[in-house]
Write a protein that holds these residues in place. Structure first.
Motif, mmCIF file in Angstrom:
data_model
loop_
_atom_site.group_PDB
_atom_site.id
_atom_site.type_symbol
_atom_site.label_atom_id
_atom_site.label_comp_id
_atom_site.label_asym_id
_atom_site.label_seq_id
_atom_site.Cartn_x
_atom_site.Cartn_y
_atom_site.Cartn_z
ATOM 1 N N VAL A 146 0.759 -1.080 -0.118
ATOM 2 C CA VAL A 146 0.000 0.006 0.009
ATOM 3 C C VAL A 146 0.929 1.269 -0.014
ATOM 4 O O VAL A 146 1.653 1.415 0.993
ATOM 5 C CB VAL A 146 -0.956 -0.015 1.161
ATOM 6 C CG1 VAL A 146 -1.678 1.223 1.282
ATOM 7 C CG2 VAL A 146 -1.982 -1.151 1.169
ATOM 8 N N ARG A 147 0.594 2.032 -1.012
ATOM 9 C CA ARG A 147 1.511 3.274 -1.076
ATOM 10 C C ARG A 147 0.893 4.348 -0.379
ATOM 11 O O ARG A 147 1.613 5.391 0.180
ATOM 12 C CB ARG A 147 1.598 3.750 -2.737
ATOM 13 C CG ARG A 147 2.610 4.865 -3.037
ATOM 14 C CD ARG A 147 2.585 5.120 -4.257
ATOM 15 N NE ARG A 147 1.588 5.330 -4.985
ATOM 16 C CZ ARG A 147 0.712 6.610 -4.843
ATOM 17 N NH1 ARG A 147 1.240 7.655 -4.176
ATOM 18 N NH2 ARG A 147 -0.227 6.818 -5.696
ATOM 19 N N GLU A 148 -0.405 4.630 -0.336
ATOM 20 C CA GLU A 148 -1.279 5.480 0.087
ATOM 21 C C GLU A 148 -2.283 5.125 0.654
ATOM 22 O O GLU A 148 -2.960 4.248 0.017
ATOM 23 C CB GLU A 148 -1.268 6.973 -0.860
ATOM 24 C CG GLU A 148 -2.007 8.010 -0.272
ATOM 25 C CD GLU A 148 -2.115 9.105 -1.349
ATOM 26 O OE1 GLU A 148 -3.222 10.043 -1.293
ATOM 27 O OE2 GLU A 148 -1.362 9.067 -2.465
ATOM 28 N N GLU A 180 -11.511 1.306 -8.318
ATOM 29 C CA GLU A 180 -12.052 2.777 -8.683
ATOM 30 C C GLU A 180 -10.847 3.154 -9.802
ATOM 31 O O GLU A 180 -11.513 3.924 -10.776
ATOM 32 C CB GLU A 180 -11.695 3.752 -7.420
ATOM 33 C CG GLU A 180 -12.684 3.679 -6.482
ATOM 34 C CD GLU A 180 -13.075 4.974 -5.650
ATOM 35 O OE1 GLU A 180 -11.940 5.585 -5.424
ATOM 36 O OE2 GLU A 180 -14.232 5.208 -5.349
ATOM 37 N N HIS A 181 -9.734 2.660 -9.842
ATOM 38 C CA HIS A 181 -8.825 3.173 -10.942
ATOM 39 C C HIS A 181 -7.745 2.158 -11.128
ATOM 40 O O HIS A 181 -7.248 1.717 -10.103
ATOM 41 C CB HIS A 181 -8.514 4.452 -10.591
ATOM 42 C CG HIS A 181 -7.267 4.814 -11.736
ATOM 43 N ND1 HIS A 181 -7.452 5.354 -13.126
ATOM 44 C CD2 HIS A 181 -5.742 4.793 -11.696
ATOM 45 C CE1 HIS A 181 -6.301 5.357 -13.808
ATOM 46 N NE2 HIS A 181 -5.418 5.204 -12.921
ATOM 47 N N ARG A 182 -7.405 1.778 -11.957
ATOM 48 C CA ARG A 182 -6.394 0.872 -12.389
ATOM 49 C C ARG A 182 -5.505 1.286 -13.429
ATOM 50 O O ARG A 182 -6.018 1.548 -14.820
ATOM 51 C CB ARG A 182 -6.818 -0.514 -13.181
ATOM 52 C CG ARG A 182 -6.005 -1.590 -13.095
ATOM 53 C CD ARG A 182 -6.824 -3.076 -13.151
ATOM 54 N NE ARG A 182 -7.552 -3.028 -14.415
ATOM 55 C CZ ARG A 182 -7.691 -3.759 -15.261
ATOM 56 N NH1 ARG A 182 -7.082 -4.401 -15.631
ATOM 57 N NH2 ARG A 182 -8.864 -3.478 -16.039
ATOM 58 N N GLN A 241 -0.228 0.602 -10.872
ATOM 59 C CA GLN A 241 -0.865 1.019 -9.405
ATOM 60 C C GLN A 241 -2.821 0.765 -9.562
ATOM 61 O O GLN A 241 -3.049 0.786 -10.705
ATOM 62 C CB GLN A 241 -0.749 2.370 -9.255
ATOM 63 C CG GLN A 241 0.749 2.457 -9.039
ATOM 64 C CD GLN A 241 0.856 4.311 -8.653
ATOM 65 O OE1 GLN A 241 0.286 4.796 -7.719
ATOM 66 N NE2 GLN A 241 2.088 4.864 -9.192
ATOM 67 N N SER A 262 -6.414 1.647 -7.428
ATOM 68 C CA SER A 262 -7.161 2.393 -6.322
ATOM 69 C C SER A 262 -7.975 1.721 -6.027
ATOM 70 O O SER A 262 -8.984 1.348 -6.939
ATOM 71 C CB SER A 262 -7.303 3.760 -6.760
ATOM 72 O OG SER A 262 -6.070 4.693 -6.941
ATOM 73 N N LYS A 303 -11.412 1.099 -3.306
ATOM 74 C CA LYS A 303 -12.178 1.683 -2.184
ATOM 75 C C LYS A 303 -12.918 0.693 -1.527
ATOM 76 O O LYS A 303 -13.552 -0.406 -1.998
ATOM 77 C CB LYS A 303 -13.210 2.580 -2.750
ATOM 78 C CG LYS A 303 -13.899 3.272 -1.603
ATOM 79 C CD LYS A 303 -15.020 4.116 -2.175
ATOM 80 C CE LYS A 303 -15.692 4.869 -0.870
ATOM 81 N NZ LYS A 303 -16.637 5.921 -1.208
ATOM 82 N N VAL A 306 -9.814 4.391 1.037
ATOM 83 C CA VAL A 306 -9.224 4.372 -0.426
ATOM 84 C C VAL A 306 -7.828 4.197 -0.439
ATOM 85 O O VAL A 306 -7.136 4.866 0.277
ATOM 86 C CB VAL A 306 -9.393 5.751 -1.078
ATOM 87 C CG1 VAL A 306 -8.941 5.331 -2.823
ATOM 88 C CG2 VAL A 306 -11.199 5.932 -1.242
ATOM 89 N N HIS A 360 -3.992 2.823 -2.339
ATOM 90 C CA HIS A 360 -3.447 3.024 -3.775
ATOM 91 C C HIS A 360 -2.525 1.958 -3.517
ATOM 92 O O HIS A 360 -1.541 2.229 -2.537
ATOM 93 C CB HIS A 360 -2.607 4.546 -3.880
ATOM 94 C CG HIS A 360 -3.842 5.806 -3.924
ATOM 95 N ND1 HIS A 360 -4.671 5.869 -5.051
ATOM 96 C CD2 HIS A 360 -4.265 6.540 -2.941
ATOM 97 C CE1 HIS A 360 -5.404 6.697 -4.860
ATOM 98 N NE2 HIS A 360 -5.026 7.041 -3.653
ATOM 99 N N VAL A 381 0.370 -0.696 -5.341
ATOM 100 C CA VAL A 381 1.434 -0.762 -6.225
ATOM 101 C C VAL A 381 1.891 -2.110 -6.441
ATOM 102 O O VAL A 381 2.101 -2.912 -5.382
ATOM 103 C CB VAL A 381 2.655 0.083 -6.159
ATOM 104 C CG1 VAL A 381 3.686 -0.050 -7.242
ATOM 105 C CG2 VAL A 381 2.366 1.713 -5.620
#
Length: 146
Positions: free
Chosen positions: A66-68, A90-92, A96, A98, A100, A120, A122, A124
């Motif tokens: 987990v980066r963030e 949510e985003h790929r 990386q 994201s 939720k 949420v 982020h 990697v």
């Protein structure tokens, strides 16, 4: 915050019963425990795809740190609550993602769910040898809509 309980067969939900070790002196779920519960949910998500952290390391040479993360707390979770942990990509990106994750519980005498916490994250994909970002393995997110 509430949502109606309408299980989607393609969605992944992890169920967790709150026990003594999850709570603080006030009898509420200790905020740090949500990170552990969310991690268990992600591990189950991997398991449903025939994967595990050990398999990712030994066979694919990747780890997923987990980066963030950002967390929000809405209502206190309590001893014996049944938590429904949902996760949505949510985003790929290439290296990386994201995710939720939301912890919800059923309202008494209802099928309605109340959101009590969310995060949420982020995450990697990192090569175990070089410790540099690496593209996600093909097929890891096939069941996702993104």
């Amino acid at each position: 915050m509430t949502t109606h309980f309408n299980p989607d067969p393609s969605a992944f939900t992890y169920i967790h019963r709150v026990c003594y070790s999850d709570t603080d002196a006030a009898g509420f779920v200790y905020h740090g425990r949500y990170l552990e519960i969310f991690e268990r949910s992600r591990a189950e998500w991997l398991s449903q795809r025939g994967l595990s952290p050990t398999k990712l390391i030994n066979e694919m040479n990747i780890v997923m740190p987990v980066r963030e993360l950002t967390m929000n707390f809405y209502k206190p979770g309590r001893l014996d609550d049944i938590l429904y942990i949902d996760q949505v990509i949510e985003h790929r990106g290439r290296t990386q993602v994201s995710v939720k994750q939301t912890a919800q519980r059923k309202l008494p005498e209802s099928e309605e769910l109340q959101v009590i916490a969310s995060a949420v994250l982020h995450i990697v994909c990192v090569d175990t040898n070089t410790l540099k970002p690496k593209a996600w393995p093909d097929g890891l997110f096939l069941a996702e809509s993104h």
